[in-house]
Write an enzyme that holds these catalytic residues in place. Structure first.
Site, PDB file in Angstrom:
ATOM      1  N   THR A   1      70.953  48.656  14.607  1.00  0.00           N
ATOM      2  CA  THR A   1      71.864  47.567  14.475  1.00  0.00           C
ATOM      3  C   THR A   1      71.657  46.701  13.506  1.00  0.00           C
ATOM      4  OG1 THR A   1      72.681  48.300  16.759  1.00  0.00           O
ATOM      5  CG2 THR A   1      73.808  46.592  15.818  1.00  0.00           C
TER       6      THR A   1
ATOM      7  N   THR B   1      76.475  49.481  13.191  1.00  0.00           N
ATOM      8  CA  THR B   1      75.193  50.250  13.660  1.00  0.00           C
ATOM      9  C   THR B   1      75.499  51.540  13.278  1.00  0.00           C
ATOM     10  OG1 THR B   1      74.015  50.615  15.603  1.00  0.00           O
ATOM     11  CG2 THR B   1      76.297  50.794  15.975  1.00  0.00           C
TER      12      THR B   1
ATOM     13  N   SER C   1      79.087  49.777  24.079  1.00  0.00           N
ATOM     14  CA  SER C   1      78.343  49.307  23.245  1.00  0.00           C
ATOM     15  C   SER C   1      77.796  47.977  23.829  1.00  0.00           C
ATOM     16  CB  SER C   1      79.067  49.000  21.769  1.00  0.00           C
ATOM     17  OG  SER C   1      78.193  48.311  21.041  1.00  0.00           O
ATOM     18  N   SER C   2      76.677  47.389  23.284  1.00  0.00           N
ATOM     19  CA  SER C   2      76.090  46.193  23.566  1.00  0.00           C
ATOM     20  C   SER C   2      76.338  44.962  22.207  1.00  0.00           C
ATOM     21  CB  SER C   2      74.635  45.975  23.979  1.00  0.00           C
ATOM     22  OG  SER C   2      74.500  46.869  25.062  1.00  0.00           O
TER      23      SER C   2
END
Length: 554
Positions: free
Chosen positions: A374, A392, A438-439
């Protein structure tokens, strides 16, 4: 004469705070692209999109238009925050058993990742188109010029790109397209060497001239689909219809209060805002400012809140178009105060179960893996508009599938591979058309008057959330400038206990944290963040000292 006097007046007196913009990214060429666009009269959104395109060329191991992302945009004139979801989607044919082997168990990691089966329909070009329609000032083709120059004329390979190429090159026997670009003649590209990507330059020219449909329809879409479905190991099942159907989506931002500030981020399918706000909400009752950044108790409290918030993440977060996500409950101040009461200043909990936020459905927790890839980049223009973007392709070089010079993501391995736990469906299981959890955590902080004063985002898989939370605590509680806040050492965790970032001041905390009941190890974490802050002289960007990134002013 009047023009001369005005220029002299501007030189003598400091400009208003909002008169100076800034750009920052994880690569100097991308930052230069953003700077070029701002100098040409472009908006913050224009500059951010130009940086996304430049990163596609110079940082293919981390991001690009072969993947997806999220953008937060603050409109200074309208005093309005909007967010766009450009996360990848699973093909319509995808089922919950996508990453299970014949024995019903998750397939080996390498087989799942390095394959067409891991590729989601890329969302970044549709994200770009929506953002440009809403907030762009320059013509669409102008945004592509820096990236096309880099792809055509060549650029110097950075240490991170060289290192990732050397790491992955042994696996490229079955991936001739990527090997031809990043390991020609079998030798990985070396730091400082010149790399050209004429096929990618040609693709960028087509999209610049014909618009986003040139990416999602016609020859390019057909080439990408063919590459995905012909890949070795675990071929994909993508169709041209999957590409044509993709849409970026405007989502409501998720905001909450932390002390005197309003903090806003991205909602599902991102788990960023809910988890960051969960950490901060549990910490609010503690006087972190008085404890300070070098106190083991500060980091003990942060570690406890972190693990409780991540537990909620694993149980409840997923694509809200497919599963019920109790967003309001997860950031509810009363709920977070109750969760905070589990934290003792004197002793580690040891076990960190998920809570029961208001509106939570019956569900089982399931751990989702997310490799440390990312990138994040930020642009602020002279009018005070802010564009903060996380993008990302997932793992290093994504799926390692390449078509038209473009690295394609492996984002579908962000789905939880086990579709159910204990007879209950997992929120983040694979489904056709769904976006994986997603983070990515692009974040904007507002002061008490409603003015944006700080923005931050990071790269590094699931550590992204914690990097952002740490930077917010360091900046807001400990008064650190943006550069110091993102460079501050991190504390993270695994199933075996806490991890203190190697080579930072966190290492010294190990004995005291162990006395508080934590299991602790020291390790490298592969972190990378970017931020920008409002100062008396205007906006100032910051790039992580762990990266090769830069921050520039127009």
């Amino acid at each position: 004469m009047i023009r001369y006097l005005l220029a002299l007046f501007a030189f003598i007196l400091p400009l208003p705070a909002l008169a100076q913009g800034a750009v920052t990214s994880a690569d100097p060429r991308a930052s230069q692209a953003g700077q070029e666009i701002l100098r040409a009269g472009g908006s913050a959104a224009d500059a951010a999109l130009a940086m996304m395109l430049a990163l596609t060329v110079v940082e293919p191991q981390s991001s690009g238009i072969g993947g997806g992302g999220f953008i937060l945009h603050h409109d200074a004139k309208a005093r309005k925050l909007q967010t766009i979801d450009g996360r990848e989607t699973a093909p319509a044919a995808a089922t919950p058993q996508r990453f299970l082997g014949p024995d019903g168990k998750p397939m080996p990691y390498r087989q799942a990742v390095l394959s067409g089966r891991s590729v989601g329909v890329p969302g970044n070009v549709r994200l770009m188109a929506m953002a440009h329609r809403k907030w762009g000032k320059l013509a669409w083709p102008r945004l592509f010029e820096p990236a096309i120059r880099l792809a055509d004329g060549g650029f110097q390979v950075t240490a991170p790109l060289a290192a990732r190429s050397a790491q992955l090159a042994p696996a490229w026997g079955d991936f001739p397209a990527i090997r031809a670009i990043y390991a020609p003649d079998g030798k990985p590209v070396a730091e400082g060497s010149t790399l050209r990507n004429p096929a990618l330059a040609a693709l960028l020219r087509r999209i610049a001239a014909e618009g986003p449909d040139a990416f999602y329809n016609g020859p390019n879409a057909q080439a990408l689909v063919a590459a995905v479905n012909a890949s070795r190991g675990a071929p994909g099942d993508m169709t041209a219809a999957d590409f044509a159907a993709y849409r970026a989506k405007e989502r409501p931002p998720v905001c909450g209060r932390y002390r005197m500030w309003r903090i806003c981020g991205m909602g599902p399918p991102s788990s960023g805002a809910t988890t960051v706000l969960g950490i901060l909400g549990m910490l609010e009752r503690f006087d972190l400012k008085a404890l300070g950044p070098n106190n083991a108790q500060s980091w003990h409290l942060i570690a406890e809140a972190m693990q409780l918030a991540y537990a909620d993440r694993e149980k409840y977060l997923g694509d809200a178009d497919f599963v019920a996500v109790p967003v309001r409950g997860l950031v509810d101040r009363g709920y977070l105060q109750r969760r905070s009461r589990l934290i003792s200043p004197l002793r580690a909990l040891g076990a960190y179960p998920a809570g029961n936020p208001p509106g939570a459905p019956a569900r089982r927790p399931a751990v989702q893996t997310e490799p440390a890839g990312t990138t994040h980049f930020i642009a602020v223009d002279a009018a005070g508009n802010v564009a903060t973007v996380t993008s990302t392709v997932e793992s290093a070089f994504g799926s390692n599938v390449v078509a038209n010079g473009l690295v394609l993501n492996n984002e579908l391995t962000d789905f939880t591979h086990a579709p159910e736990v204990g007879g209950l469906p997992v929120a983040n299981r694979v489904q056709g058309g769904k976006r994986p959890l997603s983070s990515m955590s692009p974040t904007i902080v507002y002061d008490a008057s409603g003015k944006p004063v700080f923005t931050v985002g990071a790269a590094g898989g699931k550590t992204i959330i914690m990097q952002v939370a740490k930077a917010l605590i360091a900046h807001l509680d400990w008064g650190m400038p943006a550069q110091q806040a993102i460079g501050e050492g991190l504390i993270y965790f695994s199933r075996d206990g806490l991890i203190l970032e190697q080579g930072t001041a966190r290492e010294a905390l190990k004995p005291e944290l162990e006395r508080l009941g934590h299991r602790v190890r020291v390790d490298s974490l592969g972190l990378k963040a970017n931020a920008a802050e409002l100062t008396a002289a205007g906006w100032r960007g910051a790039a992580d000292p762990r990266s090769v990134g830069t921050a520039l002013i127009p």
